[in-house]
Design a protein around this motif. Structure first.
Motif, mmCIF file in Angstrom:
data_model
loop_
_atom_site.group_PDB
_atom_site.id
_atom_site.type_symbol
_atom_site.label_atom_id
_atom_site.label_comp_id
_atom_site.label_asym_id
_atom_site.label_seq_id
_atom_site.Cartn_x
_atom_site.Cartn_y
_atom_site.Cartn_z
ATOM 1 N N ARG A 56 0.984 -0.915 -0.068
ATOM 2 C CA ARG A 56 0.541 0.057 -0.062
ATOM 3 C C ARG A 56 0.850 0.988 -0.040
ATOM 4 O O ARG A 56 1.619 1.188 1.260
ATOM 5 C CB ARG A 56 -1.094 0.252 1.150
ATOM 6 N N TYR A 57 0.342 1.855 -0.876
ATOM 7 C CA TYR A 57 0.904 3.300 -1.212
ATOM 8 C C TYR A 57 0.433 4.613 -0.291
ATOM 9 O O TYR A 57 -1.295 4.109 -1.090
ATOM 10 C CB TYR A 57 1.588 3.961 -2.306
ATOM 11 N N ASP A 58 0.409 5.648 0.226
ATOM 12 C CA ASP A 58 -0.794 6.909 0.217
ATOM 13 C C ASP A 58 -0.958 7.649 -1.124
ATOM 14 O O ASP A 58 -2.106 7.898 -1.808
ATOM 15 C CB ASP A 58 -0.069 7.395 0.824
ATOM 16 N N SER B 75 -1.911 6.104 -4.237
ATOM 17 C CA SER B 75 -2.340 5.495 -5.267
ATOM 18 C C SER B 75 -3.229 4.247 -4.440
ATOM 19 O O SER B 75 -3.034 3.791 -3.320
ATOM 20 C CB SER B 75 -1.062 4.416 -5.739
ATOM 21 N N GLN B 76 -4.049 4.209 -5.172
ATOM 22 C CA GLN B 76 -4.713 2.859 -5.059
ATOM 23 C C GLN B 76 -4.312 1.301 -5.044
ATOM 24 O O GLN B 76 -4.931 0.380 -5.001
ATOM 25 C CB GLN B 76 -5.891 3.289 -5.817
ATOM 26 N N VAL B 77 -3.478 1.713 -6.234
ATOM 27 C CA VAL B 77 -2.367 0.256 -6.856
ATOM 28 C C VAL B 77 -1.696 -0.790 -5.967
ATOM 29 O O VAL B 77 -1.123 0.102 -5.184
ATOM 30 C CB VAL B 77 -1.963 0.941 -7.950
ATOM 31 N N TYR B 78 -2.463 -1.576 -5.548
ATOM 32 C CA TYR B 78 -1.257 -2.314 -4.287
ATOM 33 C C TYR B 78 -0.727 -3.846 -4.843
ATOM 34 O O TYR B 78 -0.343 -4.823 -3.824
ATOM 35 C CB TYR B 78 -2.047 -2.671 -3.291
ATOM 36 N N ILE B 79 -1.043 -4.168 -5.649
ATOM 37 C CA ILE B 79 -0.992 -5.315 -6.304
ATOM 38 C C ILE B 79 0.699 -5.251 -7.589
ATOM 39 O O ILE B 79 0.301 -4.860 -8.529
ATOM 40 C CB ILE B 79 -1.405 -6.406 -7.481
#
Length: 236
Positions: A72-74, A76-80
């Motif tokens: 998880r990054y603050d 972005s919603q991208v997490y895979i």
């Protein structure tokens, strides 16, 4: 493209073995045992999260591994497998296929998906690349970028993709019809019948996780079913 690896997965079941911190099955040793159990049941491949789990599973069995690393990054919603850093860690851990969020959403730090693909092609040519997408356009664009495989993993997990309880059969069918690379069906597949339907619609292989490897979710499904029939609860 590694045609032998792709062929080995054709028409088969890939089992996603994942658990999160705080869950009863969390831990690489447990995930490796779960993967072995999946192999004993006939799985042709494993999907695994994190370098530690990938490495542990790699030591335990010889099936192809689709590797991801959820982070998880603050910004972005991208997490895979969101950045190049996670992708190379997955490759170094021994994954045969690197699965990456290939949605159109902004990536952490503004990284470019096309650049990530180009770098992986250069540095890890032995790894296949799989695009986890949520729409037809994303899948077709992933093919243009150079991915080897498209998966419907993220349908329903982006705000602009269909929000439904059933697998996205339409996406599987359209991608299989229009893409020239293999399409894997993944996401909300709950039964053998739904898995077979995905293959009939043109999927190269089927990936299933929660319906097989998350006992807390499976148990809850049964418990919820019982509570909807209160006259049966406590009946001997």
């Amino acid at each position: 493209m590694n045609k032998d690896l792709i062929q080995a997965l054709s028409g088969g079941l890939i089992v996603s073995c994942q658990a999160y911190a705080g869950e009863p099955l969390y831990g690489s040793d447990t995930m490796a045992k779960l993967a072995v159990a999946a192999r004993e049941g006939g799985a042709v491949g494993i999907r695994a999260n994190s370098p530690a789990d990938i490495a542990a599973i790699k030591e335990s069995l010889a099936l192809p591994i689709i590797g991801i690393w959820k982070a998880r990054y603050d910004d972005s919603q991208v997490y895979i497998t969101p950045t190049y850093k996670e992708a190379i860690a997955v490759a170094e851990a021994g994954a045969d296929i690197i699965a990456i969020d290939a949605t159109s959403r902004r990536r952490p730090g503004g990284e470019s998906l096309a650049d990530i693909v180009k770098l992986l092609r250069s540095e890890y040519p032995h790894c296949l690349l799989m695009a986890d997408v949520s729409t037809l356009d994303e899948g077709l664009q992933a093919e243009v970028m150079g991915f080897d495989i498209i998966s419907t993993t993220l349908s329903g997990y982006t705000e602009y993709s269909p929000q439904q309880k059933e697998p996205d059969f339409n996406l599987v069918e359209e991608l299989a019809r229009r893409a020239t690379i293999p399409v894997f069906a993944e996401g909300r597949i709950q039964s053998p019948e739904q898995a077979c339907q995905c293959l009939l619609l043109g999927a190269h292989a089927v990936v299933i996780g929660s319906a097989i490897t998350r006992p807390e979710a499976i148990t809850k499904k049964f418990v919820d079913g019982l509570t909807q029939r209160p006259e049966l609860v406590g009946k001997e």
